[in-house]
Enzyme design. Structure first.
Site, short mmCIF file in Angstrom:
data_model
loop_
_atom_site.label_atom_id
_atom_site.label_comp_id
_atom_site.label_asym_id
_atom_site.label_seq_id
_atom_site.Cartn_x
_atom_site.Cartn_y
_atom_site.Cartn_z
CE LYS A 1 44.34 106.59 51.63
NZ LYS A 1 44.43 105.98 50.11
CG ASP B 1 43.52 108.81 44.77
OD1 ASP B 1 44.23 109.23 45.69
OD2 ASP B 1 43.44 107.50 44.38
CD GLN C 1 43.99 102.46 49.19
OE1 GLN C 1 43.21 103.49 49.30
NE2 GLN C 1 45.21 102.28 49.33
N1 GUN Z 1 47.25 102.86 47.27
C1 GUN Z 1 48.42 103.20 47.15
N2 GUN Z 1 48.58 104.46 47.35
C2 GUN Z 1 47.38 105.07 46.90
C3 GUN Z 1 46.92 106.30 46.56
O1 GUN Z 1 47.53 107.49 46.71
N3 GUN Z 1 45.75 106.62 45.90
C4 GUN Z 1 44.82 105.07 45.74
N4 GUN Z 1 43.63 105.20 45.20
N5 GUN Z 1 45.32 103.91 46.16
C5 GUN Z 1 46.72 103.86 46.48
#
Ligand code: GUN
Length: 302
Positions: A55, A122, A99
């Site tokens: 990311k 998100d 995350q």
């Molecule tokens: N962990 C797995 N997928 C995601 C996501 O889309 N967002 C976040 N914040 N954590 C994740």
């Protein structure tokens, strides 16, 4: 026997990222604004580390600022909340991504709800989810948005189609169902208690699988010509011990029957990160009241 169109998520995400980079450059040229994405990783889960690095790298490549915060697995809820509040108040940060999953001592819901909804790239804050439900403009979760963009790329008008969504998670199943409903599909949300799943799936013009069960959807569950979107990422054991990634759909069988299908890997996955960039661009524009920079709502044409 005809073979399905393979929906190439890598190629699609490259198209989207290229449009986002152009808009980021325009935002800087016209307004001297550089979107900033803060990512927060608590602990050292290797898969989460890979996702978060990816990311950050993608944000930097798109011309954005990336602010990474790595915290130890022992971090308290109070300390994580304090960081979220600091990021909420930081004008250089337009988007915040914490995350998931978080360590056991931290209440995930408390953290998500502490994020400023304007920076909720998100799309997981209850206000973002509520706005999606109510039909208002909102920051939509990245994986569901990626699914819809891939569907729109192969089928621009899906009004009236039967859509079946397998899975009802807050991260994918629920929001993807609402997005399909907003496109005027007739949506059925199926889950572990649904009766006769194979027959139900065979009614689907659009089938979205997001259950996390390796190759659960068999070839004969797929309606001939259907669009199949596989959100699953499951690692299954192999004799060499390395494991292999498979989706929730038996791809080899389903690709002989579907009209279009996403592979795993290389389908929905790459779109998730591209949509995070899109949300960060959108959040930056909204926070600054910028309306003369294009924020794409679908994939640019090839
Ligand atoms: N962990 C797995 N997928 C995601 C996501 O889309 N967002 C976040 N914040 N954590 C994740």
């Amino acid at each position: 026997m005809s073979l399905a169109t393979i929906i190439d998520g890598k190629e699609a995400s490259a198209r989207l990222k290229s449009a986002i980079s152009a808009s980021v450059a325009a935002l800087k040229a016209k307004h001297n604004i550089v979107p900033g994405l803060a990512t927060v990783l608590v602990g050292e889960d290797p898969a989460s580390q890979v996702y978060v690095r990816s990311k950050q790298k993608t944000a930097t490549a798109a011309g954005m600022n990336s602010f990474q915060h790595d915290l130890p697995a022992s971090t308290s809820q109070a300390d994580l909340l304090a960081l979220v509040r600091k990021l909420n108040a930081d004008p250089a940060v337009n988007g915040i991504l914490v995350q998931l999953p978080l360590p056991k001592q931290i209440d995930q819901f408390a953290i998500i709800t502490a994020i400023d909804p304007a920076k909720d790239v998100d799309g997981l804050h209850p206000q973002s989810a509520g706005r999606l439900l109510a039909g208002g403009d909102s920051l939509v979760s990245c994986t569901p948005m990626g699914c819809l963009m891939l569907i729109a790329d192969v089928a621009p008008n899906i009004a009236g189609k039967n859509a079946v969504v397998l899975g009802r998670s807050i991260l994918v199943g629920k929001p993807v169902s609402l997005l399909l409903l907003n496109e005027n599909c007739t949506v059925t949300m199926a889950h572990s208690k649904t009766q006769d799943l194979p027959s139900l799936c065979r009614t689907a013009d659009i089938l979205v699988a997001a259950v996390g069960r390796p190759e659960m959807v068999k070839g004969d569950w797929v309606k001939p010509g259907a669009i199949v979107i596989d959100v699953g990422i499951n690692r299954i054991p192999t004799p060499d011990g390395k494991g292999r990634l498979v989706g929730d759909v038996d791809y080899a069988a389903a690709s002989k029957i579907a009209g279009a299908i996403t592979p795993v890997p290389g389908g929905v996955g790459p779109m998730t990160i591209a949509c995070l960039m899109l949300n960060t661009l959108k959040a930056a524009c909204q926070q600054h009241g910028v309306t003369d920079v294009v924020v794409p709502t679908r994939l640019p044409s090839r």
